[in-house]
Scaffold this active site. Structure first.
Site, PDB file in Angstrom:
ATOM      1  N   ASP A 133       0.848  -1.194   0.000  1.00 23.40           N
ATOM      2  CA  ASP A 133       0.000   0.000   0.000  1.00 23.40           C
ATOM      3  C   ASP A 133       0.881   1.242   0.000  1.00 23.40           C
ATOM      4  O   ASP A 133       1.735   1.391   0.872  1.00 23.40           O
ATOM      5  CB  ASP A 133      -0.905  -0.004   1.243  1.00 23.40           C
ATOM      6  N   TYR A 135       1.153   5.637  -0.443  1.00 27.62           N
ATOM      7  CA  TYR A 135       0.609   6.794   0.294  1.00 27.62           C
ATOM      8  C   TYR A 135       0.871   7.994  -0.621  1.00 27.62           C
ATOM      9  O   TYR A 135       1.583   8.910  -0.255  1.00 27.62           O
ATOM     10  CB  TYR A 135       1.370   6.888   1.617  1.00 27.62           C
ATOM     11  N   HIS A 140      -4.106  13.971   0.429  1.00 27.81           N
ATOM     12  CA  HIS A 140      -4.377  13.081   1.563  1.00 27.81           C
ATOM     13  C   HIS A 140      -3.258  13.201   2.607  1.00 27.81           C
ATOM     14  O   HIS A 140      -3.528  13.352   3.799  1.00 27.81           O
ATOM     15  CB  HIS A 140      -4.510  11.638   1.087  1.00 27.81           C
ATOM     16  N   ARG A 149      -0.283  16.375  13.017  1.00 29.23           N
ATOM     17  CA  ARG A 149       0.970  17.022  13.368  1.00 29.23           C
ATOM     18  C   ARG A 149       0.819  18.536  13.247  1.00 29.23           C
ATOM     19  O   ARG A 149       0.117  19.155  14.045  1.00 29.23           O
ATOM     20  CB  ARG A 149       2.114  16.484  12.493  1.00 29.23           C
ATOM     21  N   ASP A 240      -9.322   0.193   1.204  1.00 28.70           N
ATOM     22  CA  ASP A 240      -8.378  -0.224   2.237  1.00 28.70           C
ATOM     23  C   ASP A 240      -8.958   0.131   3.602  1.00 28.70           C
ATOM     24  O   ASP A 240      -8.653   1.176   4.172  1.00 28.70           O
ATOM     25  CB  ASP A 240      -7.043   0.500   1.998  1.00 28.70           C
ATOM     26  N   TYR A 251       0.563   2.241  15.681  1.00 32.36           N
ATOM     27  CA  TYR A 251       1.411   2.385  14.490  1.00 32.36           C
ATOM     28  C   TYR A 251       2.835   2.862  14.761  1.00 32.36           C
ATOM     29  O   TYR A 251       3.710   2.747  13.903  1.00 32.36           O
ATOM     30  CB  TYR A 251       0.732   3.279  13.436  1.00 32.36           C
ATOM     31  N   LYS A 260      -5.336  -2.364   9.815  1.00 35.34           N
ATOM     32  CA  LYS A 260      -5.513  -2.464   8.371  1.00 35.34           C
ATOM     33  C   LYS A 260      -5.731  -3.891   7.885  1.00 35.34           C
ATOM     34  O   LYS A 260      -6.303  -4.086   6.819  1.00 35.34           O
ATOM     35  CB  LYS A 260      -4.243  -1.934   7.668  1.00 35.34           C
ATOM     36  N   THR A 356      -4.849   6.383  -0.221  1.00 33.47           N
ATOM     37  CA  THR A 356      -6.113   7.120  -0.310  1.00 33.47           C
ATOM     38  C   THR A 356      -5.997   8.242  -1.333  1.00 33.47           C
ATOM     39  O   THR A 356      -5.057   9.033  -1.291  1.00 33.47           O
ATOM     40  CB  THR A 356      -6.451   7.720   1.070  1.00 33.47           C
TER      41      THR A 356
HETATM   42 CA    CA Z   1      -4.263   2.882   2.491  1.00 37.31          CA
END
Ligand code: CA
Length: 424
Positions: A133, A135, A140, A149, A240, A251, A260, A356
């Site tokens: 996967d 990113y 996103h 953050r 997902d 995480y 996930k 995403t």
């Molecule tokens: Ca994902």
């Protein structure tokens, strides 16, 4: 030269105007009609074309395909023949479904090879070898970075230099229509002094597309951005599923795990890159310039409209997101080049999800986390209720299609009902 993407082609099989599966598409899937063993098919209008039956009738003899290549519960062996061979077969199928096809062919297909979609049960198209996967949507990554953050420093320093990704779980990828139970797990509220166990309270979808590879490489072999498209057969829609509360707690420092791996849902039809060729488009300008091995020539983004809706018993569906695959910052050839630059080998049937896919507008954000902004901006539903995340009984539906010059290449949909957690 016969071009299966030609907008003027018409099929003798009746295809409704709003169908995702005109003769220009011809995606591949695995189906069962409840009587014969699972096998490969092609979608045309409201029918599934039985490829094994066609091979049995001698219609692919010139292609010299392995015996019973379509009478298998996955497309892996067929895809392993390579993109060129699969493209040739798609072209032959197009000729057979073309209104100019011979009468003998039309008769054989109508009599023996067409299964109405409401009779055919669609199964997993490939045996997923590995799942990665990425990113790769900047909007996103910025949204998530702002939320968790610093809004002024939303992207981490590596983000514009490499396509960030992680290895996911292949065993829990399921086909559209498979319900999923809400996962149970460990989480810790920010103000709590210890973690607790229970059903996830922040179950979310992630709107993604995934590409599938069609070659086994050797350990140590690299795939350049120039070569990458030859090793990619096509795309599916990919949801997902993510449990945000589990994710927040687990995480650090290694990344997603149980938040996930309880399930990801895909659409059943593999739409080929060949069919998507007319929808190639420019990607965003990449600034700073990436390192040499990530540079690419030509166009490798695709203009594919994406949509997510939520429905429930007694509640009409509501479209909550409209996005586009072209919004990705890193494209699939960069993703595959990066994935193999260290010598990691790839397999036939590997699935590589995009991450995403959010766009610049609020309506195009591809997860509930973003749409309802970490639970602070509830979304109103048609029955007067609201959603910040996904509830038990909700039915999440994703659709994708590319449209141009009167041709619509669709993916169908990936639909999942969320069931209550399995009791312990
Ligand atoms: Ca994902």
């Amino acid at each position: 030269m016969y071009n299966p993407n030609d907008a003027h082609l018409k099929s003798w099989v009746k295809v409704p105007a709003d169908s995702d599966f005109p003769i220009q598409n011809l995606p591949f899937g695995i189906f069962s009609d409840g009587k014969k063993s699972p096998r490969a098919g092609v979608a045309i209008g409201e029918y599934v074309l039985d490829l094994h039956q066609l091979q049995k009738g001698g219609y692919f003899d010139e292609l010299k395909l392995p015996d019973k290549i379509f009478k298998q519960p996955s497309l892996n062996a067929f895809f392993a023949l390579g993109r060129k061979k699969v493209g040739k077969l798609r072209k032959e199928v197009s000729k057979m479904l073309n209104e100019a096809a011979e009468n003998r062919t039309i008769k054989y297909i109508s009599k023996k090879c067409l299964i109405p979609v409401d009779v055919a049960e669609m199964l997993m198209p490939v045996a997923v070898a590995n799942y990665t996967d990425f990113y790769s949507s900047e909007d996103h990554a910025r949204n998530v970075g702002s939320m968790f953050r610093d809004p002024d420093n939303a992207l981490l320093p590596n983000w514009k230099h490499l396509p960030v990704g992680y290895h996911g779980r292949a065993s829990s990828i399921v086909v559209s229509g498979t319900p999923l139970h809400r996962p149970m797990g460990q989480s810790k509220a920010p103000d709590a002094d210890k973690p607790s166990f229970g059903p996830s309270q922040r179950l979310d979808f992630e709107l993604e597309m995934a590409f599938i590879t069609c070659r086994n490489t050797l350990l140590g072999e690299r795939i350049s951005t120039k070569e990458a498209e030859n090793d990619i057969i096509g795309l599916v829609l990919f949801n997902d599923w993510s449990a945000r509360d589990l994710q927040t707690w687990e995480y650090v420092p290694l990344g997603p795990f149980l938040a996930k791996n309880f399930g990801s849902s895909i659409s059943p039809w593999v739409v080929t890159l060949d069919a998507l060729k007319p929808f190639k488009t420019e990607g965003p300008k990449q600034e700073p310039e990436p390192l040499d091995y990530l540079k690419y020539e030509g166009r490798h983004h695709y203009d594919i409209q994406l949509e997510v809706s939520i429905a429930a018993a007694g509640m009409d569906e509501k479209v909550v997101c409209q996005s586009n695959y072209k919004y990705l910052y890193w494209n699939m050839v960069q993703q595959l080049a990066h994935h193999t630059i260290n010598g990691c080998n790839i397999c036939v049937g590997d699935m590589y999800a995009s991450g995403t896919i959010s766009g610049p507008e609020k309506e195009s954000w591809g997860s509930m986390l973003e749409l309802a902004w970490k639970g602070t901006k509830p979304i109103e539903m048609p029955d007067g209720s609201t959603r910040t995340f996904i509830e038990d009984g909700d039915i999440v539906r994703m659709r994708a299609r590319a449209e141009k010059g009167g041709v619509r290449i669709g993916f169908g949909e990936v639909v999942t009902e969320i069931l209550p957690p399995v009791a312990i």
